[in-house]
Design a protein around this motif. Structure first.
Motif, PDB file in Angstrom:
ATOM      1  N   GLU A  58      -4.191  -1.606   3.871  1.00 41.63           N
ATOM      2  CA  GLU A  58      -3.825  -0.838   2.689  1.00 41.63           C
ATOM      3  C   GLU A  58      -4.888   0.183   2.267  1.00 41.63           C
ATOM      4  O   GLU A  58      -4.574   1.189   1.635  1.00 41.63           O
ATOM      5  CB  GLU A  58      -3.507  -1.757   1.510  1.00 41.63           C
ATOM      6  CG  GLU A  58      -4.692  -2.475   0.910  1.00 41.63           C
ATOM      7  CD  GLU A  58      -4.334  -3.087  -0.451  1.00 41.63           C
ATOM      8  OE1 GLU A  58      -3.735  -2.378  -1.266  1.00 41.63           O
ATOM      9  OE2 GLU A  58      -4.660  -4.266  -0.662  1.00 41.63           O
ATOM     10  N   ARG A 105       2.264   0.556   0.500  1.00 40.72           N
ATOM     11  CA  ARG A 105       1.036  -0.232   0.337  1.00 40.72           C
ATOM     12  C   ARG A 105       1.286  -1.693   0.739  1.00 40.72           C
ATOM     13  O   ARG A 105       0.438  -2.313   1.381  1.00 40.72           O
ATOM     14  CB  ARG A 105       0.545  -0.137  -1.104  1.00 40.72           C
ATOM     15  CG  ARG A 105      -0.820  -0.786  -1.337  1.00 40.72           C
ATOM     16  CD  ARG A 105      -1.320  -0.532  -2.748  1.00 40.72           C
ATOM     17  NE  ARG A 105      -1.616   0.870  -2.967  1.00 40.72           N
ATOM     18  CZ  ARG A 105      -2.751   1.455  -2.630  1.00 40.72           C
ATOM     19  NH1 ARG A 105      -3.705   0.758  -2.027  1.00 40.72           N
ATOM     20  NH2 ARG A 105      -2.954   2.732  -2.891  1.00 40.72           N
ATOM     21  N   ARG A 106       2.440  -2.218   0.362  1.00 39.49           N
ATOM     22  CA  ARG A 106       2.748  -3.605   0.725  1.00 39.49           C
ATOM     23  C   ARG A 106       2.902  -3.756   2.237  1.00 39.49           C
ATOM     24  O   ARG A 106       2.465  -4.755   2.817  1.00 39.49           O
ATOM     25  CB  ARG A 106       4.030  -4.061   0.019  1.00 39.49           C
ATOM     26  CG  ARG A 106       3.883  -4.302  -1.468  1.00 39.49           C
ATOM     27  CD  ARG A 106       5.084  -5.072  -2.025  1.00 39.49           C
ATOM     28  NE  ARG A 106       6.313  -4.318  -1.878  1.00 39.49           N
ATOM     29  CZ  ARG A 106       6.789  -3.482  -2.788  1.00 39.49           C
ATOM     30  NH1 ARG A 106       6.105  -3.287  -3.911  1.00 39.49           N
ATOM     31  NH2 ARG A 106       7.923  -2.842  -2.597  1.00 39.49           N
ATOM     32  N   GLN A 143      -0.474  -3.679   3.729  1.00 37.30           N
ATOM     33  CA  GLN A 143      -1.199  -4.902   3.384  1.00 37.30           C
ATOM     34  C   GLN A 143      -0.788  -6.072   4.274  1.00 37.30           C
ATOM     35  O   GLN A 143      -1.576  -6.988   4.522  1.00 37.30           O
ATOM     36  CB  GLN A 143      -0.950  -5.247   1.922  1.00 37.30           C
ATOM     37  CG  GLN A 143      -1.842  -6.355   1.363  1.00 37.30           C
ATOM     38  CD  GLN A 143      -1.581  -6.605  -0.108  1.00 37.30           C
ATOM     39  OE1 GLN A 143      -0.442  -6.625  -0.556  1.00 37.30           O
ATOM     40  NE2 GLN A 143      -2.643  -6.778  -0.878  1.00 37.30           N
ATOM     41  N   LYS A 153      -6.272  -7.884   2.694  1.00 34.93           N
ATOM     42  CA  LYS A 153      -5.994  -6.489   2.343  1.00 34.93           C
ATOM     43  C   LYS A 153      -5.258  -5.751   3.452  1.00 34.93           C
ATOM     44  O   LYS A 153      -4.653  -4.704   3.203  1.00 34.93           O
ATOM     45  CB  LYS A 153      -7.311  -5.756   2.043  1.00 34.93           C
ATOM     46  CG  LYS A 153      -8.042  -6.275   0.822  1.00 34.93           C
ATOM     47  CD  LYS A 153      -7.292  -5.976  -0.461  1.00 34.93           C
ATOM     48  CE  LYS A 153      -8.100  -6.380  -1.676  1.00 34.93           C
ATOM     49  NZ  LYS A 153      -7.384  -6.079  -2.935  1.00 34.93           N
TER      50      LYS A 153
END
Length: 352
Positions: free
Chosen positions: A63, A46-47, A50, A60
Motif C-alpha cells: 500500500e 489501497r486495500r 495491502q 501493510k
C-alpha cells in the motif's frame, strides 16, 4: 534466479490487476466519475495493495506505493539488482553502527557468500514483486478512468511514447485520476460543509461511534481543500449532546455536561487532548443510558451554525448566571441559599 524474479513480477501484477478490476468507479448522469467516486476507488485500491504479500513490511503489503513521499517501496527501480557483495557490505555496516551505539562488538548477521546470495535472491524477488504491483495498479486505473486522463503522466511530454515504469510514481497516476474527476460546484461543496457542521447524532448509537462518522465526514472535506479543525468538531459534538440533555433519553448526559462546562472556559481553544477528555466524560453517560430509548434522528433536527455558536458560548461561560445552561439545568444539586442568585436580573423584576 531471473526466472523467479520474472514470475514474482508477473504474478503480482496479475493479482493486483484482478483485484482492482473487481472494483467499481461510479459515474454520474453525464457518464463522468465524480470526486467522491474516485476517492472511494482509491480506498479500494489501497486495500488491494495491502493484501499483497510483502515480508519487508508485514501487515501493510504494497500500500505504501500510493504514498507521496519516498519510502522503501517507492524508491524501488525495475533495474535494481542486489548482489551477494552488496548484502555482505550492508550487513557489515549495520554491525559497525550497532557496535558504536551499544559499545559492544556486534557480529554481522550475514557472514558467508552462501548466506549473502540467498538474501540477495530474496530481496530481488520482493523488489520485482513491488514493480509488478505498481504495473498492475497503473494498468487497472487507466482502464477505469481512461487513458486520456493517465496519459498526462504515463506518456512523454510530446505524447509520442510511453514512459518507463521507473519514470513515474503510483501516487502521480492516482493524483491525475483524482484531478480528472467531475468537479463539484461551489454550492455543492458548501452544502457538504454545512452538513458536517450541522451533523445530527444518532443517539441509538454511542457518542464515540457518532464522533467517528463526524470525523470521517470532516476528513472528506479536506479533499476539497477545506480544513475542519478540532474546535469545530467539538462545537458540533457539544451542540448535539446539549440537545440530547433536553430529552428523556439524554438525561444521563446532564452531569457530564456540567463537568465539561466547569472544566472549559467559553474561549477555550480545543485540541485533540481536550476532545478526548470530553469524549471520556461522555462515555460514562453512554455506559448507563439505554440506547434503544433514543429516537432516530429527524431530518429537521440539525443545528444551525448560529445556534451552535450561541450554545457553545452559553455552555462554556461558567461566570454568566444569566445563561439558561445553569448548574440546575444538568440536574446537579445546590443548596437553597443559591436560589436567589439564579433569579432573573432584569431591572423591573420587583415591580408588580
Amino acid at each position: 534466479m531471473a526466472d523467479a524474479c520474472y514470475t514474482a513480477r508477473a504474478t503480482t501484477k496479475q493479482q493486483v490487476l484482478d483485484g482492482i478490476n473487481k472494483l467499481t468507479l461510479l459515474t454520474n448522469e453525464h457518464g463522468q466519475y465524480t470526486h467522491d467516486a474516485i476517492l472511494l476507488l482509491q480506498k479500494g485500491i489501497r486495500r488491494v495493495l495491502q493484501s499483497q504479500f510483502n515480508p519487508s513490511d508485514p501487515g501493510k503489503g504494497m500500500e505504501k506505493l500510493l504514498d507521496k513521499g519516498v519510502n522503501r517501496l517507492t524508491q524501488v527501480q525495475s533495474t535494481d539488482a542486489i548482489t551477494a557483495a552488496s548484502v555482505l557490505k550492508t550487513a557489515k555496516q549495520q554491525a559497525e553502527l550497532l557496535t558504536v551505539s551499544t559499545g559492544s562488538i556486534v557480529t554481522p548477521t550475514i557472514t558467508t557468500n552462501a548466506e549473502a546470495q540467498e538474501e540477495a535472491d530474496r530481496l530481488n524477488v520482493i523488489n520485482q514483486a513491488v514493480i509488478g504491483a505498481k504495473e498492475g495498479a497503473v494498468e487497472a486505473i487507466t482502464k477505469l478512468v481512461g487513458s486520456d486522463i493517465t496519459d498526462a503522466i504515463l506518456r512523454t511530454a510530446d505524447g509520442s511514447d510511453h514512459k518507463g515504469v521507473d519514470e513515474y510514481t503510483l501516487f502521480e497516476v492516482m493524483q491525475v485520476a483524482i484531478d480528472g474527476a467531475d468537479r463539484p460546484s461551489t454550492n455543492d461543496v458548501l452544502e457538504q460543509l454545512l452538513e458536517v457542521i450541522n451533523h445530527t447524532f444518532d443517539f441509538r448509537k454511542k457518542v464515540s461511534v457518532n464522533m467517528e462518522l463526524l470525523q470521517s465526514n470532516a476528513a472528506r472535506m479536506a479533499t476539497y481543500g477545506i480544513s475542519i479543525g478540532v474546535p469545530q468538531l467539538v462545537l458540533t459534538l457539544l451542540a448535539n449532546i446539549e440537545s440530547a440533555t433536553k430529552a428523556e433519553y439524554g438525561h444521563e448526559f446532564r452531569s457530564a455536561m456540567h463537568a465539561i462546562r466547569k472544566k472549559y472556559a467559553y474561549n477555550h481553544v480545543h485540541d485533540a487532548t481536550s476532545l478526548q477528555e470530553i469524549l471520556h466524560e461522555l462515555a460514562g453517560a453512554d455506559g448507563v443510558r439505554v440506547l434503544k430509548d433514543a429516537p432516530a434522528p429527524s431530518p429537521g433536527s440539525a443545528h444551525s451554525v448560529a445556534d451552535s455558536v450561541s450554545f457553545l458560548h452559553s455552555l462554556m461561560d461558567g461566570n454568566d448566571s444569566d445563561s439558561e445552561y445553569t448548574e440546575s439545568a444538568y440536574g446537579t444539586t445546590s443548596d437553597s441559599s443559591s436560589s436567589e442568585e439564579r433569579k432573573p436580573r432584569g431591572r423591573n423584576r420587583d415591580k408588580r
